[in-house]
Design an enzyme around this catalytic site. Structure first.
Site, PDB file in Angstrom:
ATOM      1  N   LYS A 170       0.313  -6.545  23.051  1.00  0.00           N
ATOM      2  CA  LYS A 170       0.873  -5.808  24.165  1.00  0.00           C
ATOM      3  C   LYS A 170       1.308  -4.374  23.461  1.00  0.00           C
ATOM      4  O   LYS A 170       1.430  -3.256  24.003  1.00  0.00           O
ATOM      5  CB  LYS A 170       2.238  -6.516  24.627  1.00  0.00           C
ATOM      6  CG  LYS A 170       2.004  -7.518  25.395  1.00  0.00           C
ATOM      7  CD  LYS A 170       3.153  -7.793  26.441  1.00  0.00           C
ATOM      8  CE  LYS A 170       2.626  -8.842  27.493  1.00  0.00           C
ATOM      9  NZ  LYS A 170       3.821  -9.308  28.283  1.00  0.00           N
TER      10      LYS A 170
ATOM     11  N   LYS B  70      -8.761 -13.551  28.380  1.00  0.00           N
ATOM     12  CA  LYS B  70      -8.071 -14.355  29.358  1.00  0.00           C
ATOM     13  C   LYS B  70      -7.790 -13.691  30.777  1.00  0.00           C
ATOM     14  O   LYS B  70      -7.595 -12.675  30.562  1.00  0.00           O
ATOM     15  CB  LYS B  70      -6.568 -14.537  28.742  1.00  0.00           C
ATOM     16  CG  LYS B  70      -5.584 -15.473  29.466  1.00  0.00           C
ATOM     17  CD  LYS B  70      -4.225 -15.280  28.876  1.00  0.00           C
ATOM     18  CE  LYS B  70      -3.507 -14.468  29.297  1.00  0.00           C
ATOM     19  NZ  LYS B  70      -1.995 -14.382  29.136  1.00  0.00           N
TER      20      LYS B  70
ATOM     21  N   LYS C  27      -2.723 -11.580  34.815  1.00  0.00           N
ATOM     22  CA  LYS C  27      -2.054 -10.810  36.035  1.00  0.00           C
ATOM     23  C   LYS C  27      -1.747  -9.297  35.923  1.00  0.00           C
ATOM     24  O   LYS C  27      -1.703  -8.812  36.944  1.00  0.00           O
ATOM     25  CB  LYS C  27      -0.629 -11.775  36.288  1.00  0.00           C
ATOM     26  CG  LYS C  27       0.411 -11.760  35.617  1.00  0.00           C
ATOM     27  CD  LYS C  27       1.824 -12.276  36.242  1.00  0.00           C
ATOM     28  CE  LYS C  27       2.066 -13.547  35.583  1.00  0.00           C
ATOM     29  NZ  LYS C  27       2.795 -13.206  34.302  1.00  0.00           N
TER      30      LYS C  27
END
Ligand code: TYM
Length: 332
Positions: free
Chosen positions: A115, A197, A200
């Site tokens: 992130k 992966k 969302k």
């Protein structure tokens, strides 16, 4: 354990529209514990703000995530369903746990590294201490099992380390939790890049199947899924795209890999992709119907939030009070 009952705890961030990865890796498995465990499933809005959110979207998604819990089969009478920011003890215990967590430990978390690369302009302290808030969520309820996808395993392992360290200094403080990772749906991959992966927050919406996508959209997305130049439907090394589709088909139909290979023997990828899309859309249809019903009744969802917050607060207060006493905080 709480009152001699085993506890299952998990959470989902209302940070985007939920995907079939969230469903197969986590939410679908939450209800497996409803009968025998005391269960707490949380909408973790405080975690979501580690990345900038548009307030109106965060608010709407908080309602929607709670509605999805119920639509995916979690009976609010049998499970405590609540919103993290409604139980202030989470943030308070997180502070305490920050004082028992190493800088080096947090620096090693892969989610933090990923992130911080993705949001290089906003590497805030909350992003760094995200795992201690997650540990607080879990430890407040003396949790035994944490059903999650494989990407959250490292965080649950850190939570175990923190609990063990705390228990060494202050014996009998926390139950040490186990991550429970379902074998089949633990890592659903992106349809555009099956080495990544399904997430969302992916900007490419064709890479992701959302729980609320309609049938045509689902079928279209699976048709466009990246595969390989082979034509044979079989699970094998180097066939990431097909392996992912076989996994998804298996999760939605309950068929084994061998059954699936047999079913599509002699058929091409086109037939297989259509079958995956149909199985996925059919399985999600009842969830979507229930979701629509629930989101049309905001008052009902608010009553669930209130009931869940009251139930969760009772246990959270109890654990936090015990920990504060052990630490030497003065009670007035
Ligand atoms: P979040 O919101 O990213 O994801 C929610 C759950 O979905 C799983 N998941 C997947 N599983 C399989 N394949 C995928 N592609 C996939 N994408 C997501 C995640 O592993 C997770 O189980 N930190 C957590 C939320 C959290 C939490 C907690 C979880 C906060 N406090 C306490 C358990 C216990 C998270 O970011 O989940």
């Amino acid at each position: 354990m709480l009152n001699e009952q085993l506890v299952s705890y998990s959470g989902v961030q209302p940070s985007g529209n939920l995907t079939i990865g969230n469903y197969l890796g986590a939410i679908k498995n939450f209800s497996l514990y409803s009968e025998k465990y005391k269960t707490f499933y949380c909408v973790v809005d405080e975690h979501a703000i580690t990345v900038r959110q548009i307030p109106a979207d965060l608010r709407r998604r908080t309602y929607e995530t709670l509605a999805l819990y119920v639509a995916c089969g979690l009976d609010p009478e049998k499970n405590t369903l609540y919103v993290q920011s409604h139980v202030h003890e989470h943030a308070e215990l997180a502070w305490i746990l920050n004082c028992f967590t190493g800088f080096g430990e947090l620096s090693r978390m892969t989610q933090f590294k990923d992130k911080s690369t993705k949001h290089a302009d906003n590497i805030n302290a909350g992003l760094f201490t995200y795992p201690t808030l997650m540990a607080a969520d879990i430890l407040l309820y003396q949790t035994d099992v944490v059903p999650v996808g494989i990407d959250q395993k490292q965080h649950v392992e850190l939570c175990r380390d923190i609990a063990e360290r705390f228990n060494q200094v202050y014996p009998g403080s926390f139950t040490v939790p186990e991550p429970i990772i379902s074998k089949s749906g633990m890592k659903i991959m992106s349809l555009a890049d099956p080495t990544k992966k399904m997430s969302k927050s992916d900007e490419n919406t064709n890479a992701v199947v959302y729980i609320l996508d309609d049938k045509d959209t689902i079928i279209r997305k699976f048709k466009r899924a990246v595969t390989d130049s082979d034509t044979c439907v079989r699970f094998a090394e180097g066939k990431d795209g097909i392996n992912n589709l076989i996994t998804i088909y298996s999760c939605f139909t309950g068929k084994t890999i061998e059954d699936i290979e047999r079913e599509f023997d002699g058929k091409g990828y086109g037939d297989f992709k259509l079958a995956v899309g149909e199985a996925c859309a059919d399985a999600l249809a009842p969830v979507q119907t229930k979701f629509k019903e629930l989101t049309a009744d905001k008052t009902y969802l608010e009553s669930l939030m209130k009931k869940g917050a009251e139930e969760a607060s009772y246990y959270a207060r109890r654990t936090l009070g015990k920990i504060q006493k052990k630490l030497g905080f003065v009670k007035i």
